[in-house]
Enzyme design. Structure first.
Site, short mmCIF file in Angstrom:
data_model
loop_
_atom_site.label_atom_id
_atom_site.label_comp_id
_atom_site.label_asym_id
_atom_site.label_seq_id
_atom_site.Cartn_x
_atom_site.Cartn_y
_atom_site.Cartn_z
N GLU A 145 -11.53 2.53 -5.86
CA GLU A 145 -11.08 2.26 -4.49
C GLU A 145 -10.10 3.35 -4.10
O GLU A 145 -9.10 3.57 -4.78
CB GLU A 145 -10.47 0.85 -4.40
CG GLU A 145 -11.55 -0.23 -4.54
CD GLU A 145 -12.76 -0.01 -3.64
OE1 GLU A 145 -12.58 0.31 -2.45
OE2 GLU A 145 -13.91 -0.13 -4.12
N CYS A 182 -3.12 1.92 1.92
CA CYS A 182 -4.44 2.53 2.11
C CYS A 182 -5.02 2.07 3.44
O CYS A 182 -5.82 2.75 4.06
CB CYS A 182 -5.37 2.17 0.97
SG CYS A 182 -5.51 0.40 0.75
P1 NAP Z 1 -3.24 8.71 -7.28
O1 NAP Z 1 -2.30 9.83 -7.28
O2 NAP Z 1 -4.67 8.98 -7.12
O3 NAP Z 1 -2.97 7.90 -8.63
C1 NAP Z 1 -3.60 6.67 -8.93
C2 NAP Z 1 -3.59 6.45 -10.42
O4 NAP Z 1 -4.45 7.43 -11.05
C3 NAP Z 1 -2.22 6.63 -11.05
O5 NAP Z 1 -2.05 5.67 -12.07
C4 NAP Z 1 -2.32 8.03 -11.62
O6 NAP Z 1 -1.43 8.26 -12.67
C5 NAP Z 1 -3.75 8.05 -12.11
N1 NAP Z 1 -4.33 9.38 -12.33
C6 NAP Z 1 -3.97 10.56 -11.79
N2 NAP Z 1 -4.76 11.56 -12.26
C7 NAP Z 1 -5.63 11.00 -13.14
C8 NAP Z 1 -6.68 11.50 -13.95
N3 NAP Z 1 -7.01 12.79 -13.96
N4 NAP Z 1 -7.36 10.64 -14.73
C9 NAP Z 1 -7.05 9.33 -14.74
N5 NAP Z 1 -6.06 8.79 -13.99
C10 NAP Z 1 -5.36 9.61 -13.19
O7 NAP Z 1 -2.84 7.66 -6.13
P2 NAP Z 1 -1.41 7.09 -5.79
O8 NAP Z 1 -0.58 8.15 -5.19
O9 NAP Z 1 -0.88 6.34 -6.96
O10 NAP Z 1 -1.79 6.00 -4.69
C11 NAP Z 1 -2.00 6.31 -3.34
C12 NAP Z 1 -3.49 6.41 -3.02
O11 NAP Z 1 -4.13 5.20 -3.38
C13 NAP Z 1 -3.77 6.61 -1.55
O12 NAP Z 1 -4.79 7.57 -1.41
C14 NAP Z 1 -4.25 5.23 -1.11
O13 NAP Z 1 -5.08 5.25 0.03
C15 NAP Z 1 -4.98 4.77 -2.30
N6 NAP Z 1 -5.11 3.32 -2.33
C16 NAP Z 1 -6.34 2.78 -2.11
C17 NAP Z 1 -6.50 1.41 -2.08
C18 NAP Z 1 -7.84 0.78 -1.83
O14 NAP Z 1 -7.99 -0.41 -2.08
N7 NAP Z 1 -8.81 1.51 -1.36
C19 NAP Z 1 -5.40 0.59 -2.31
C20 NAP Z 1 -4.16 1.17 -2.55
C21 NAP Z 1 -4.03 2.54 -2.57
P3 NAP Z 1 0.04 8.86 -12.44
O15 NAP Z 1 0.28 8.95 -10.97
O16 NAP Z 1 0.94 7.93 -13.13
O17 NAP Z 1 0.04 10.21 -13.08
#
Ligand code: NAP
Ligand code: MG
Length: 530
Positions: free
Chosen positions: A299, A333
């Site tokens: 997601e 999001c």
């Molecule tokens: P993110 O930077 O993509 O990180 C999400 C998770 O992925 C974190 O736990 C991060 O770890 C991990 N991660 C990063 N690189 C990775 C890799 N190469 N392999 C495996 N895991 C990895 O997102 P965020 O900044 O936390 O959250 C914001 C985003 O989430 C926005 O784009 C928002 O739209 C989206 N979101 C979507 C929904 C939905 O339901 N569609 C809901 C909520 C949020 P670390 O950051 O700890 O390194």
């Protein structure tokens, strides 16, 4: 250590259909007093160190993750371990070892575990809210929405798992007993974001274990403390060793390695588009010894729009846009980052929106300001970069920079740009901060066309009075979650199954009746009667 011989847990099965958890009414003095007491309790616990927990064993790493308060960056919320390459194999082995026993527990036993988790979080509701206030800068109401959603996920998924355990095949062949069983997949990697750090983390974890899977949980490095608190509840409920392994660590090292591990059966991820696509690609490569196609539940981001028709309740639309754009600093999001307004009411809309946005208070979430800090310094700088871009591409209506008077933290003014052109950066890219682009449309058709012109398709809303236009929007506005005459944020578990189209993700519909199928596989058994 729990083994196959572990005694059965006492069953706690909530009766009756799923009902939505009511929100806390913070306008009452009693609830304000309870919230302040919870904030005091949590304040006294800030800065503690939390263990990593692999196979039920608590341990520490040399490297640490510091989780800080975005509203007061000098304040340490929690000190956490930092799982790295050395932890990958032991964690996977612990989850694999726990799988046979956990997967053979009855649906009732697993659902009962999840119901107990819901009961404890309900008891500690204010305290859990307070942790979110300090760790991710949510005000009281935003924090409570996150915790209420956590309870909702537990209550719904436990019931859904029970329902799925009793599914019957549509037909029975004469002389046979025909069955369909939803059996678990194996070890799942659960990788949540920081913005709903309790609800989404807990939702993906509970969905996993209620269906009999075991989990490697890697919380976001920006929000590991609330995950540690949730993990404490799991332990209190008698979590068998290895069923959930608690591993704070960096996404690009530990997360990436777990995704790539040949024994990982599925990945439940919520986060940005870039990371989601990377995980999808990584998961698609068959590793030596890998026996399955890894399932990915992804997601991702959004560029959500609210369409305001010329014939609509403009006051209601302005209020909804302000809430959806600036609630939790625009870091949802589902946040409204585009208001697409019919030119006939465009000027009037802006004239009403400006004073409404300027009423928003900015400050310490512990004091329950309307808006608090954005999650981190790097997020703040990225958002400020978009604001500078907006000053070139559009007309600044209000806001436009850092709010240094709000405190030492990462505060950004609620910012509105008008006259943003379709296909420009501010109209296309997810900003994930308090920045709203207002876009002028020639008419309703044009507005829908603009609404559909990004690569995303998560949430959307339409304000209109004409039923014909509403019906057209239902047909043509291509988003996973569409709202009519209400804001595009605030999905409620059970009522609004949540997940997006296109680059917003795999449309997994969290909180809906199909969600748990993603965490299981159907085994069909046709048995000749003897
Ligand atoms: P993110 O930077 O993509 O990180 C999400 C998770 O992925 C974190 O736990 C991060 O770890 C991990 N991660 C990063 N690189 C990775 C890799 N190469 N392999 C495996 N895991 C990895 O997102 P965020 O900044 O936390 O959250 C914001 C985003 O989430 C926005 O784009 C928002 O739209 C989206 N979101 C979507 C929904 C939905 O339901 N569609 C809901 C909520 C949020 P670390 O950051 O700890 O390194
Ligand atoms: Mg933090």
């Amino acid at each position: 250590m729990a083994t196959l011989e572990a005694p059965p847990m006492p069953l706690v099965l909530h009766q009756g259909p799923y009902t939505i958890e009511p929100m806390i009414d913070f306008s009452t003095e009693e609830n304000q007093r309870k919230m302040r007491a919870a904030l005091d309790k949590v304040r006294a616990e800030l800065g503690r160190e939390y263990d990593m927990v692999i196979g039920g064993k608590h341990s520490k790493t040399t490297e640490k993750i510091r989780s800080i308060n975005p509203a007061k960056p000098s304040q340490l919320v929690g000190l956490h371990q930092n799982a790295g390459a050395a932890e990958v194999e032991p964690t996977m082995q612990a989850a694999l070892q726990a799988f046979p026993a956990w997967s053979r527990r009855s649906a009732e036993e697993r659902a009962s575990f999840v119901f107990r988790v819901a009961d404890i979080i309900r008891e500690r509701r204010f305290e859990f809210c307070a942790w979110l206030v300090f760790e991710v800068s949510k005000n009281w109401g935003e924090a409570d929405a996150d915790i209420a959603e956590t309870i909702d996920f537990c209550e719904l998924y436990a019931r859904e798992a029970l329902r799925m355990s009793k599914v019957e095949t549509p037909a029975q062949l004469p002389g046979e007993r025909d069955r369909l069983m939803y059996i678990p997949l194996g070890v799942g990697a659960v990788i949540p974001p920081w913005n709903f750090p309790c609800a989404i983390m807990a939702g993906m974890t509970m969905a996993s274990i209620v269906m009999g899977n075991t989990v490697v949980l890697k919380p976001s490095h920006d929000a590991p403390t609330i995950a540690a608190k949730f993990f404490e509840v799991l332990e209190e409920c008698g979590l068998p060793a290895g069923v959930v392994n608690f591993c704070p660590g960096s996404g690009s090292t530990f997360g990436d390695a777990i995704v790539a591990h040949p024994k990982t059966r599925y990945i439940a991820f919520t986060g940005s588009k870039g990371v989601g696509l990377h995980i999808n690609q990584r998961a698609a490569e068959q590793q030596p010894g890998q026996l399955w196609i890894k399932r990915t539940i992804l997601e991702m981001g959004g560029k959500d729009a609210m369409v305001i028709d010329a014939d609509s309740d403009l006051d209601a639309a302005v209020e909804a846009v302000a809430q959806a754009a600036f609630g939790y600093q625009g870091q949802k999001c589902s946040a409204c980052s585009r208001a697409i307004v019919d030119e006939k009411v465009y000027d009037e809309f802006l004239a009403k929106l400006k004073p409404r946005v300027e009423k928003i208070t900015l400050g310490d979430p512990a004091e329950n300001a309307n808006m608090a800090a954005v999650i981190s310094e790097s997020a703040m700088n990225k958002i400020l970069g978009y604001i500078e871009q907006g000053k070139k591409d559009g007309r600044l209506i209000t806001g436009g920079g850092r709010a240094t008077n709000a405190g030492e933290g990462y505060f950004i003014q609620p910012t509105v740009f008008a006259d943003i052109a379709p296909k420009s950066t501010l109209e296309q890219e997810e900003i994930f901060g308090p920045v709203l682009a207002v876009i002028k449309a020639r008419d309703f058709d044009h507005a829908l066309e603009i609404a559909n012109d990004t690569e995303f398709g998560l949430t959307g809303a339409v304000y209109a009075n004409s039923q014909e236009k509403i019906d057209r929007a239902i047909q043509e506005f291509h988003v996973g979650n569409l709202y009519i005459n209400r804001k595009c944020t605030g999905a409620i578990v059970g009522a609004h199954p949540f997940g997006g189209f296109n680059m917003s993700g795999t449309d997994s519909k969290a909180g809906g009746p199909d969600y748990l199928y993603l965490y299981s596989q159907g085994k069909s058994v046709g048995e000749k009667l003897r």
